[in-house]
Structures are given as structure tokens and as C-alpha cells.
Write an enzyme that holds these catalytic residues in place. Structure first.
Site, short mmCIF file in Angstrom:
data_model
loop_
_atom_site.label_atom_id
_atom_site.label_comp_id
_atom_site.label_asym_id
_atom_site.label_seq_id
_atom_site.Cartn_x
_atom_site.Cartn_y
_atom_site.Cartn_z
N ASN A 114 0.86 -1.19 0.00
CA ASN A 114 0.00 0.00 0.00
C ASN A 114 0.89 1.24 0.00
O ASN A 114 2.00 1.21 0.55
CB ASN A 114 -0.86 0.00 1.28
CG ASN A 114 -1.74 1.24 1.38
OD1 ASN A 114 -2.39 1.63 0.41
ND2 ASN A 114 -1.78 1.86 2.56
N HIS A 116 0.94 5.16 1.39
CA HIS A 116 0.27 5.98 2.38
C HIS A 116 0.96 7.36 2.42
O HIS A 116 2.19 7.43 2.44
CB HIS A 116 0.37 5.31 3.76
CG HIS A 116 -0.35 6.07 4.82
ND1 HIS A 116 -1.73 6.11 4.89
CD2 HIS A 116 0.10 6.86 5.83
CE1 HIS A 116 -2.08 6.88 5.90
NE2 HIS A 116 -1.00 7.34 6.48
N ASP A 152 -2.27 0.57 8.11
CA ASP A 152 -1.01 1.30 7.87
C ASP A 152 0.10 0.89 8.85
O ASP A 152 0.99 1.69 9.15
CB ASP A 152 -1.24 2.82 7.91
CG ASP A 152 -2.30 3.27 6.91
OD1 ASP A 152 -2.34 2.72 5.81
OD2 ASP A 152 -3.08 4.18 7.24
C1 GAR Z 1 -2.63 9.23 -2.65
O1 GAR Z 1 -2.14 10.41 -2.07
C2 GAR Z 1 -2.42 8.05 -1.71
O2 GAR Z 1 -1.23 8.12 -0.97
C3 GAR Z 1 -3.62 8.20 -0.81
O3 GAR Z 1 -4.67 8.55 -1.66
C4 GAR Z 1 -4.15 9.28 -2.77
C5 GAR Z 1 -4.64 8.62 -4.04
O4 GAR Z 1 -4.30 9.37 -5.17
N1 GAR Z 1 -3.87 6.98 -0.10
C6 GAR Z 1 -4.38 6.93 1.12
O5 GAR Z 1 -4.69 7.91 1.74
C7 GAR Z 1 -4.57 5.53 1.67
N2 GAR Z 1 -4.89 5.59 3.04
P1 GAR Z 1 -4.35 8.72 -6.61
O6 GAR Z 1 -5.75 8.11 -6.74
O7 GAR Z 1 -4.15 9.85 -7.55
O8 GAR Z 1 -3.27 7.69 -6.68
#
Ligand code: GAR
Length: 201
Positions: A114, A116, A152
Site C-alpha cells: 500500500n 500511504h 497502515d
Molecule cells: C494518494 O495520495 C495516496 O497516498 C492516498 O490517496 C491518494 C490517491 O491518489 N492513499 C491513502 O490515503 C490511503 N490511506 P491517486 O488516486 O491519484 O493515486
């Protein structure tokens, strides 16, 4: 040990925009990661990233978690059936905003990572950028980690750091971190898949 010739069959899970998914697909296609994206799966039909994946000719699946109410395992069993159909070997969560149960995380232990948007172990969960600014942190960043039952909490594979600037808002910091996510994720997924291949042969 004979070298495996086939790339690892990768599923990428998204919930929205899918910019990390895009960088992972591109890194697989360029040969940077020894994997082949065989499925892009979302818990939302309206995830924008599904459109991009379709344009690339990638198989997609949308399984709306809301149809399952509180029965998270039933949702995950349908996900698992879809993964089986595509013979998926490894999962990259890329902005997938559902918490997975231990039924699913145990099944995929050592085969699921994942990304984060914080320097774990700092700020697991939501609103990471707001929390980093509120705490007066000088640095923020992003982490790629193995997925375990605790949200996480799995071992960190790699991280990227950015400075937190005086006038940052959660949005400006998120933009700066996202640029680094796109560098980090292909590199870290490459490491994770090398590790998987060393274990599985
Ligand atoms: C990213 O910033 C990722 O790190 C976060 O969501 C966003 C997705 O962007 N993930 C989380 O917060 C997971 N807990 P994307 O759809 O453009 O890749």
C-alpha cells in the site's frame, strides 16, 4: 533455481483519480517492474482512474462496497473471486480507501503493498497532511508498506520526504507529496516484487 520467465500478475486497487495506478502501469509496461497489470479494481464505479485504465485496454472491475452494507467479508469474497478469475499473484493498493479485514489481509500477506501519504509510523489513517501541519512538522512524505491487519502498520519498504513550508495548506502539501509518491511507488513496488520472487521462486 531456474529464472521465472513470466512477469508477476499484478492487480492495482483504486478508489478515485488513480494517478499512482497510472505510474505503476507505466513502470510495468516500460519493464522497470517485472510485473504485468492484469486488473484494475475499484470499490467505486465512478473512480476516474477506471476510465484511463479502460483506454489502455486493461481489464477493470468495479465492486461497490455499499451493496454489502456491513458485511465486509462478503465484499472481499467477491473481490477474491474476481482476483481468481484473473489469476492475480500480487496486489498494489493505490489510493484504495477501504479498510480490509484480516480474512483478506492474511490471504495476501507478503503479496500486497500500500502507499500511504505520511512518513509512517507517523499519521496512520486519514488527514495526514493536516495533522503534519498542525503538529508543526518540518518534514512530511509518503511510505510504501506491506499490508497487514493493522491499518497502515505493516513493515515500511521505502519512503520519500518533502519539506513542510511555512504557508502550506493540506492541499499544497498533498500536491508536493503526490509528486514524490509517483517516484516512490514504482521503486518500492519493484523492491517488493523482487522480494516476493525471491521467496516464491
Ligand atoms: C494518494 O495520495 C495516496 O497516498 C492516498 O490517496 C491518494 C490517491 O491518489 N492513499 C491513502 O490515503 C490511503 N490511506 P491517486 O488516486 O491519484 O493515486
Amino acid at each position: 533455481m531456474p529464472e521465472r520467465e513470466e512477469p508477476v500478475r499484478l492487480a492495482i486497487f483504486i478508489s478515485g483519480r488513480g494517478s499512482n495506478m497510472k505510474t505503476l502501469v507505466e513502470a510495468c509496461l516500460s519493464g522497470e517492474i517485472p510485473a504485468k497489470p492484469v486488473l484494475v479494481l475499484s470499490n467505486s464505479y465512478s473512480a476516474a482512474g477506471l476510465e484511463w485504465a479502460t483506454e489502455q485496454g486493461l481489464p477493470i472491475a468495479a465492486i461497490d462496497h455499499r451493496a454489502y452494507g456491513d458485511d465486509r467479508e462478503a465484499f472481499e469474497k467477491d473481490i477474491q473471486d474476481t482476483l481468481d478469475l484473473h489469476n492475480v499473484e500480487f496486489i498494489a493498493l493505490a489510493g484504495f480507501m477501504r479498510v480490509l479485514t484480516s480474512w483478506f489481509t492474511e490471504k495476501w500477506q507478503g503479496r500486497m503493498v500500500n502507499i500511504h501519504p505520511s512518513l509512517l509510523p507517523k499519521y496512520p489513517g486519514l488527514h495526514t497532511h493536516k495533522r503534519a501541519i498542525k503538529a508543526g512538522d518540518a518534514e512530511a512524505g509518503c511510505s510504501v508498506h506491506w499490508v497487514t491487519e493493522g491499518v497502515d502498520e505493516g513493515a515500511v519498504i521505502d519512503q520519500e520526504k518533502v519539506p513542510v513550508l511555512k504557508d502550506d495548506t493540506p492541499e499544497s502539501l498533498a500536491d508536493r507529496v503526490l509528486e514524490r509518491e509517483h517516484l516512490l511507488y514504482p521503486r518500492a513496488l519493484g523492491k517488493a516484487i523482487e522480494d516476493f520472487l525471491a521467496r516464491e521462486g
